[in-house]
Design a protein around this motif. Structure first.
Motif: not given
Length: 102
Positions: A1-12
């Protein structure tokens, strides 16, 4: 999930119904923004460990079912008020030695 935040796909990132140790472990990997957990006059167990944990970590607490799944609204008078497919018919708090009158 942290990778998704870093990729800009998830904000929080948020959690639902997690215990204090899970919240701390998840927050150590990536900041958790919110925790959603049941909290009402009937269900106050979160006060012991969960609320102190989220306060310490700066996590927003989102209470669900603050009216005790409708119990304290005054709308429910009898167990039979629940429709046949109502999940509350199967919840332990509405079973057992509880009186039929709400």
């Amino acid at each position: 999930m942290a990778d998704l935040v870093k990729a800009g796909k998830v904000r929080y990132l948020g959690l639902s119904e997690a215990d204090a140790s899970t919240i701390r472990r998840a927050h150590a990997v990536h900041p958790i923004s919110a925790l959603q957990t049941e909290y009402s006059l009937w269900s106050r167990d979160v006060e012991e460990e969960i609320l102190p944990t989220v306060r310490k970590l700066g996590i927003t607490f989102v209470a669900y079912s603050p009216l005790s799944r409708g119990f304290i609204t005054g709308e429910l008078r009898n167990f039979e008020d629940f429709k046949a497919d109502d999940v509350r018919r199967f919840l332990p708090r509405f079973q057992g030695d509880l009186p039929k009158e709400c």
